[in-house]
Design a protein around this motif. Structure first.
Motif, PDB file in Angstrom:
ATOM      1  N   ARG A  31      27.809 106.031  45.880  1.00  0.00           N
ATOM      2  CA  ARG A  31      26.598 105.247  45.681  1.00  0.00           C
ATOM      3  C   ARG A  31      25.351 106.081  45.928  1.00  0.00           C
ATOM      4  NH1 ARG A  31      26.831  99.710  45.795  1.00  0.00           N
ATOM      5  NH2 ARG A  31      25.127  99.561  47.289  1.00  0.00           N
TER       6      ARG A  31
ATOM      7  N   PHE B 232      31.817  99.684  38.323  1.00  0.00           N
ATOM      8  CA  PHE B 232      31.973  99.075  39.640  1.00  0.00           C
ATOM      9  C   PHE B 232      33.387  98.552  39.834  1.00  0.00           C
ATOM     10  CE2 PHE B 232      27.636  98.864  41.213  1.00  0.00           C
ATOM     11  CZ  PHE B 232      26.902  99.111  40.072  1.00  0.00           C
ATOM     12  N   GLN B 233      33.746  98.415  41.100  1.00  0.00           N
ATOM     13  CA  GLN B 233      35.088  97.916  41.407  1.00  0.00           C
ATOM     14  C   GLN B 233      35.292  96.519  40.855  1.00  0.00           C
ATOM     15  OE1 GLN B 233      35.916  98.047  45.550  1.00  0.00           O
ATOM     16  NE2 GLN B 233      38.056  97.494  45.300  1.00  0.00           N
ATOM     17  N   SER B 234      34.241  95.713  40.910  1.00  0.00           N
ATOM     18  CA  SER B 234      34.357  94.351  40.403  1.00  0.00           C
ATOM     19  C   SER B 234      33.912  94.253  38.957  1.00  0.00           C
ATOM     20  CB  SER B 234      33.477  93.432  41.249  1.00  0.00           C
ATOM     21  OG  SER B 234      32.126  93.762  41.005  1.00  0.00           O
ATOM     22  N   TYR B 235      33.653  95.400  38.340  1.00  0.00           N
ATOM     23  CA  TYR B 235      33.204  95.533  36.949  1.00  0.00           C
ATOM     24  C   TYR B 235      31.752  95.134  36.742  1.00  0.00           C
ATOM     25  CZ  TYR B 235      38.295  95.373  36.651  1.00  0.00           C
ATOM     26  OH  TYR B 235      39.632  95.552  36.881  1.00  0.00           O
ATOM     27  N   ALA B 236      31.274  94.160  37.507  1.00  0.00           N
ATOM     28  CA  ALA B 236      29.854  93.774  37.429  1.00  0.00           C
ATOM     29  C   ALA B 236      29.400  93.509  36.006  1.00  0.00           C
ATOM     30  CB  ALA B 236      28.972  94.845  38.078  1.00  0.00           C
ATOM     31  N   LEU B 237      30.176  92.759  35.261  1.00  0.00           N
ATOM     32  CA  LEU B 237      29.753  92.394  33.910  1.00  0.00           C
ATOM     33  C   LEU B 237      28.858  91.165  33.989  1.00  0.00           C
ATOM     34  CD1 LEU B 237      33.156  92.712  32.008  1.00  0.00           C
ATOM     35  CD2 LEU B 237      31.341  94.405  32.254  1.00  0.00           C
ATOM     36  N   TYR B 238      27.882  91.078  33.098  1.00  0.00           N
ATOM     37  CA  TYR B 238      27.007  89.914  33.091  1.00  0.00           C
ATOM     38  C   TYR B 238      27.777  88.730  32.528  1.00  0.00           C
ATOM     39  CZ  TYR B 238      23.657  93.718  33.452  1.00  0.00           C
ATOM     40  OH  TYR B 238      22.988  94.849  33.836  1.00  0.00           O
ATOM     41  N   PRO B 239      28.023  87.734  33.367  1.00  0.00           N
ATOM     42  CA  PRO B 239      28.912  86.658  32.902  1.00  0.00           C
ATOM     43  C   PRO B 239      28.307  85.814  31.784  1.00  0.00           C
ATOM     44  CG  PRO B 239      28.053  86.172  35.099  1.00  0.00           C
ATOM     45  CD  PRO B 239      27.563  87.524  34.752  1.00  0.00           C
TER      46      PRO B 239
ATOM     47  N   ARG C 154      30.533 100.159  28.698  1.00  0.00           N
ATOM     48  CA  ARG C 154      29.119 100.104  29.078  1.00  0.00           C
ATOM     49  C   ARG C 154      28.678 101.429  29.681  1.00  0.00           C
ATOM     50  NH1 ARG C 154      27.142  95.529  33.182  1.00  0.00           N
ATOM     51  NH2 ARG C 154      28.325  96.782  34.650  1.00  0.00           N
TER      52      ARG C 154
ATOM     53  N   ASP D 172      34.081 103.458  40.848  1.00  0.00           N
ATOM     54  CA  ASP D 172      34.402 102.978  42.193  1.00  0.00           C
ATOM     55  C   ASP D 172      35.681 102.146  42.143  1.00  0.00           C
ATOM     56  OD1 ASP D 172      32.572 101.012  44.692  1.00  0.00           O
ATOM     57  OD2 ASP D 172      34.433 102.166  44.781  1.00  0.00           O
TER      58      ASP D 172
ATOM     59  N   GLU E 127      26.479  93.518  43.124  1.00  0.00           N
ATOM     60  CA  GLU E 127      26.855  94.581  42.197  1.00  0.00           C
ATOM     61  C   GLU E 127      26.271  94.338  40.814  1.00  0.00           C
ATOM     62  OE1 GLU E 127      30.845  96.704  43.834  1.00  0.00           O
ATOM     63  OE2 GLU E 127      31.085  95.253  42.214  1.00  0.00           O
ATOM     64  N   LEU E 128      26.108  93.066  40.493  1.00  0.00           N
ATOM     65  CA  LEU E 128      25.553  92.739  39.186  1.00  0.00           C
ATOM     66  C   LEU E 128      24.137  93.278  39.067  1.00  0.00           C
ATOM     67  CD1 LEU E 128      27.263  91.269  37.250  1.00  0.00           C
ATOM     68  CD2 LEU E 128      26.049  89.178  37.738  1.00  0.00           C
TER      69      LEU E 128
ATOM     70  N   ALA F  95      24.220  97.014  38.841  1.00  0.00           N
ATOM     71  CA  ALA F  95      24.557  97.447  37.483  1.00  0.00           C
ATOM     72  C   ALA F  95      23.324  97.351  36.590  1.00  0.00           C
ATOM     73  CB  ALA F  95      25.691  96.590  36.928  1.00  0.00           C
TER      74      ALA F  95
ATOM     75  N   ASP G  78      29.126  80.452  34.020  1.00  0.00           N
ATOM     76  CA  ASP G  78      30.138  81.476  33.769  1.00  0.00           C
ATOM     77  C   ASP G  78      31.486  80.931  34.208  1.00  0.00           C
ATOM     78  OD1 ASP G  78      29.788  83.553  36.733  1.00  0.00           O
ATOM     79  OD2 ASP G  78      29.402  81.438  36.401  1.00  0.00           O
TER      80      ASP G  78
END
Lengths: 305, 397, 307
Positions: B47, B81-88, B157, B169, C200-201, C204, C306
């Motif tokens: 980070r 990111f580990q949680s992917y951090a995609l915009y839902p 991305r 990560d 994290e969002l 990102a 979501d």
């Protein structure tokens, strides 16, 4: 240094990028090095906002402490004038207010306890039991949320009057012994109880009451506690209904007693205002004490639901 | 494309030091894995490269540029990111496109970075979607995708930004085992094709061993060793690395160098990693009450120690074999009792009780397996003995 | 009555199966059904007597005209409801109430977002600020009205603004008390929404090149939208039910300029006026249902859930 700030320094009034304020997380992104200027900026903004939010209460305290005539002579300043320190004591011990506080207290306790019991029972049925018309009944329960006291006022006053319950504790409390909000919230809490637990209890021979008391309620405690606090608040703060069923001057609950203030004698105005602050106290205390439980209870319900 | 250099980088949160004095040079085009247990500082280090944590001390450079105070948006890195951090709330196409809408990029043949045109954006998005097989999903939202698909969107991305460095990560930790293996191979393939520097964080040493050009092992905020998979496996720099890399982990024993300096006497309660105690008496006798056995040191190793020294001995499970009674070094062996035999088809892992602790021995499945409860002698393969200094835990030689 | 959790055998179930069963294959266990109804009974009785029966009664009262003593009433038909709802009294009450919604809801929303965003950061002592911002939930409408009485009462107020005496702006003045009171609730609700957005969002988004403002509008706000919808619905309901603040601050004045619907209903309780009051109560009910449905209908589409 004109180089761009790090992401955390960039966080202004928009776009929170730092860790949750509620519980400090392992990642405290750069908070240790927020540049002093930015830091003071935030604190200044927050303090200004806090002052604006607290201002009305501050003025109220000022008015409570000031002798009314002296205060208006001084053209209503922002600081107390001719302070009477005993005003809170006088307000609390005045016949009118102390009686009103007592009535409110009894009413609130009765309503809170009753709503707790009826809601837990109803929630239990909806969460754990199967029975005909379950869906319909649930719908009917929830539909009552569309029928607040503001809408049903006239007929209910009539009913209470016909029962001879004006100016009585029954009149104050009976219409509110149950609430669909409680059923809803606590049901959410119950629904979160793992199915395995229910099966295990069944194998252990638990009856409904036993399961409810020893398993379901303890597991749903956060939501139940949160609801109790809400219930307490709502009951203590009620105005319309108590006013509608209180017709005697010596039979007033605390909130309604406040309505006497605008028409009260100017000379004792400060006592009335002090009384208002006293009336606000129980709820304030309850909220401060149960702050964490309240938040936990409500968010737990949301997550599980 | 650029390398990353940590120059005495330290990160402190109040009293806690997350990363201590990290010196690490990541070469341009490398696939470098930051490996270590939870809390070792690897994610913090990652980070810091991204700029999501600021640096307490030291200098961090990407390429030739010192980036300590550079805004993350301007570092030209991309992160998975580990949680992917995609915009839902946005579909896959929009998610992939998001680095391209605001940032400025240096386009081939032009001097100044600029915003991309719609055509350029679309081209990059298509390329990334194709590379990762996401074309059928472009209109879907992340909520409607499986874990593996979401991970690929996160990768896409990162790819479209064509960064100098990819940061990842623990991207595989949320995938099931089978998918993980498959994706590992895909990532390695991706690296080969695209060639960009990748800095990859994981606690899984299998991922590290199979994917990295070099592995940087961290523990407690400190760099323990950096090297290729062979280097960290064959010549671990200290006990921590020795125990962390390799499954089952390296067997370690407390020992004392014999009078003649050519053997080590293994003590009872031996496994050093479990805090075994050193020998009270170093007499080279096969007295079962005091010792668990002896191992011969080759010349190189013997030269590193002196008689009577306390050492910690490490031997990997595959470097121990059950010695037959007439082995030439039968006197120099470790004795133990078989505790359990796990037959895995292609090999067997034998758990042996040695002097109070259990060690592991790996042998090929076609060799005869001992019975549980049998007394056995274990001898090391030549060169399979590692020595460590008990005081510093560091490798001797 | 404690009915054991019935692991009833088929026999018992068949023997005791309650009769009117829609053709469902579900078997109900008698003990369970009895227990369920027993659990529901207390609440059901209260709801029936004090919510559904009154609803029926409202229609009865709205269609009958009573004399001043309440001793005799005659049927005047459903048209009466229409007349009252179309009449100037109800219309002005409705107008005032809707105006109250306009005054209080957007302000509540914006203030809640502003305060929550400001206080959603990791600074030392932030919890103090959070407590201060949420403190107004502790006040009741009556107490808040008294608080604002000290501020804006024409004769004794601190802020020398004579707003409560101004027919055109009195309602606005009253609304300040509600806006202030709603701050605590708005703040808490929006803050909870903010805390639910994964960090994290936003990280990102930062790496994608978004600055703080863009991050707010493209990431934070969309993810807040369900929470904001909930808040709007709650604030609108509060405004539709406004009464105590009017009763204490202006008593409906000046010249009826602050009479909200609920206030008017309380003015129409005497036997002779009861049919008006009942009709207006029905009106309030219908308005609330319509507005709530509209909110869910219109705004739901703009809310990003979501899954």
């Amino acid at each position: 240094m004109t180089s761009d700030a790090r992401v955390v320094d960039d966080a202004p009034a928009a776009g929170p990028t730092v860790a949750l304020g509620a519980a400090p997380e392992k990642r405290i992104a750069g908070s240790s090095r927020l540049r002093p200027l930015r830091l003071t900026g935030w604190y200044t903004l927050l303090t200004v906002l806090a002052i604006i939010v607290l201002f009305p209460v501050y003025i109220t305290v000022v008015r409570a402490l000031s002798t009314p005539v002296a205060y208006s002579d001084a053209r209503s300043p922002l600081y107390p004038v001719a302070i009477q320190w005993d005003v809170f004591w006088r307000a609390a011990t005045s016949q009118g207010l102390s009686r009103a506080l007592l009535l409110s207290a009894i009413m609130t306790i009765v309503i809170t306890v009753a709503q707790l019991v009826t809601s837990v029972l109803a929630a239990y049925a909806f969460a754990f039991l199967e029975f005909p018309f379950k869906k319909t009944l649930f719908g009917l329960f929830m539909a009552t949320l569309m029928l607040p006291i503001e809408v049903t006022l006239i007929p209910n006053v009539q009913t209470i009057s016909d029962l001879g319950w004006l100016n009585s504790m029954q009149g104050l409390t009976v219409p509110f012994l149950a609430t669909a909000l409680g059923t809803f919230l606590i049901r959410q809490g119950f629904v979160g109880v793992p199915a395995d637990l229910r099966d295990a209890a069944r194998l252990d021979g638990y009856g409904h009451l036993r399961f409810m008391w020893h398993v379901a309620v303890p597991l749903a405690r956060p939501v139940i506690a949160a609801f109790t606090v809400l219930s307490f608040l709502a009951a203590w703060n009620q105005y319309l209904w108590p006013q509608s069923v209180e017709t005697l001057d010596n039979w007033q609950t605390a909130q309604v007693a406040l309505s006497n203030l605008p028409t009260a004698e100017p000379a004792t105005y400060n006592v009335g205002v002090a009384g208002a602050l006293i009336v606000a106290l129980p709820v304030l205390i309850v909220l401060l004490v149960f702050q964490r439980q309240l938040v936990r209870g409500l968010t737990a319900g949301a997550v599980k639901g | 494309m650029a390398g990353v250099t940590f120059d005495a980088v330290t990160k402190r949160y109040g009293d806690v030091t997350a990363v201590a004095d990290l010196d690490l040079t990541i070469a341009d085009g490398e696939f470098l894995v930051l490996l270590g247990p939870s809390g070792c500082g690897k994610t913090t280090a990652l980070r810091m490269i991204a700029g999501l944590e600021d640096i307490t001390d030291g200098r961090l450079s990407i390429g030739d540029r010192v980036v300590n105070d550079v805004d993350p948006r301007k570092r030209d890195v991309a992160m998975v990111f580990q949680s992917y951090a995609l915009y839902p709330h946005q579909n896959v196409a929009k998610n992939i496109a998001s680095p391209l809408t605001v940032r400025e990029y240096r386009v081939d043949g032009e001097n100044e970075p600029r915003k991309l045109t719609k055509a350029e954006r679309d081209e990059r998005i298509d390329e990334a979607a194709r590379m990762l097989g996401l074309e059928p999903y472009l209109k879907r939202k992340p909520g409607a995708l499986s874990g593996g698909q979401r991970q690929r969107v996160a990768l896409a991305r990162a790819i479209v930004a064509r960064p100098q460095v990819f940061l990842m990560d623990e991207p595989l930790s949320n995938l099931d085992a089978k998918l993980r293996t498959q994706t590992r191979a895909e990532l390695v393939d991706l690296h080969r094709r695209v060639g960009t520097t990748i800095v990859y964080v994981t606690h899984d040493q299998v991922e590290a061993m199979t994917m990295a050009t070099r592995i940087a092992v961290l523990d407690n905020g400190r760099l323990q060793q950096v090297g290729t998979a062979e280097e960290v496996y064959d010549t671990p720099a200290n006990l921590f690395v020795a125990g962390f890399i390799g499954t089952p982990p390296m067997n370690t024993f407390t020992a004392r160098v014999s009078e003649d300096g050519r053997r080590v006497i293994i003590g009872r309660g031996g496994n050093a990693a479990l805090g075994g105690a050193p020998l009270a008496d170093a007499a080279p006798s096969p007295d079962a009450a005091l010792t668990a056995g002896r191992l011969v040191l080759d010349d190189a190793k013997a030269a590193l120690v002196r008689p009577g020294n306390d050492v910690i001995v490490g031997v990997r499970p595959e470097h121990l074999h059950l010695a037959a009674g007439d082995d030439e070094h039968s006197g120099d062996a470790i004795s133990g009792r078989v505790h359990n035999v796990e037959w895995l088809g292609h090999e067997a892992v034998i758990a042996v009780d040695v002097a109070g602790s259990t060690i592991a021995v790996r042998q090929r499945a076609d060799r005869e397996l001992p019975d549980v409860g049998a007394d056995v002698s274990l001898a090391p393969a030549p060169g399979g003995v590692h020595l460590f200094d008990p005081a510093t835990s560091e490798r001797l030689g | 009555m404690t009915a054991p959790v019935a692991v009833a055998t088929a026999d018992t179930a068949l023997a005791d199966a309650p009769k009117p069963k829609r053709r469902r294959r579900r078997r109900y266990h008698a003990g369970e059904v009895l227990a369920a109804y027993a659990c529901l009974a207390p609440s059901a009785v209260i709801f029936a007597v004090f919510m559904y029966y009154p609803l029926y009664q409202l229609f009865v009262e709205a269609t009958h005209q009573s004399n001043s003593f309440g001793t005799k009433s005659r049927y005047v038909g459903f048209g009466n409801i229409g007349d009252v709802l179309g009449g100037s009294d109800f219309m002005s009450g409705l107008g005032h109430t809707l105006l109250y919604v306009v005054y209080t809801v957007p302000a509540g929303l914006i203030l809640g977002i502003l305060l929550a965003v400001a206080a959603h950061r990791h600074l030392r002592g932030i919890k103090i600020y959070q407590t201060i911002f949420s403190s107004t939930v502790a006040t009741s409408v009556a107490v808040t009205s008294v608080i604002f009485l000290t501020l804006i009462n024409p004769s004794t107020g601190v802020l020398k603004i004579d707003i409560l005496n101004n027919p055109d702006w009195a309602l606005f003045g009253v609304s300040w008390s509600s806006i202030w009171q709603n701050i605590g609730l708005s703040f808490l609700i929006v803050l909870a929404g903010l805390q639910a957005i994964p960090e994290e969002l936003l990280e990102a988004a930062t790496l994608d090149g978004y600055g703080p403002v863009r991050r707010f509008f493209k990431v934070t706000l969309p993810l807040l939208s369900p929470v904001l919808l909930f808040l709007v619905v709650v604030l609108v309901v509060f405004a539709l039910q406004s009464y105590a603040q009017v009763d204490i601050l202006t008593q409906g004045g000046p010249a009826g300029a602050t009479e909200t619907l609920v206030y008017k209903i309380t003015q129409n309780q005497s036997p002779r006026l009861m049919s008006n009051g009942a009709a207006m109560s029905i009106g309030l009910f219908v308005v609330t249902v319509i507005i709530t449905a509209l909110q869910f209908g219109l705004l739901s589409k703009r809310v990003n859930y979501d899954q």
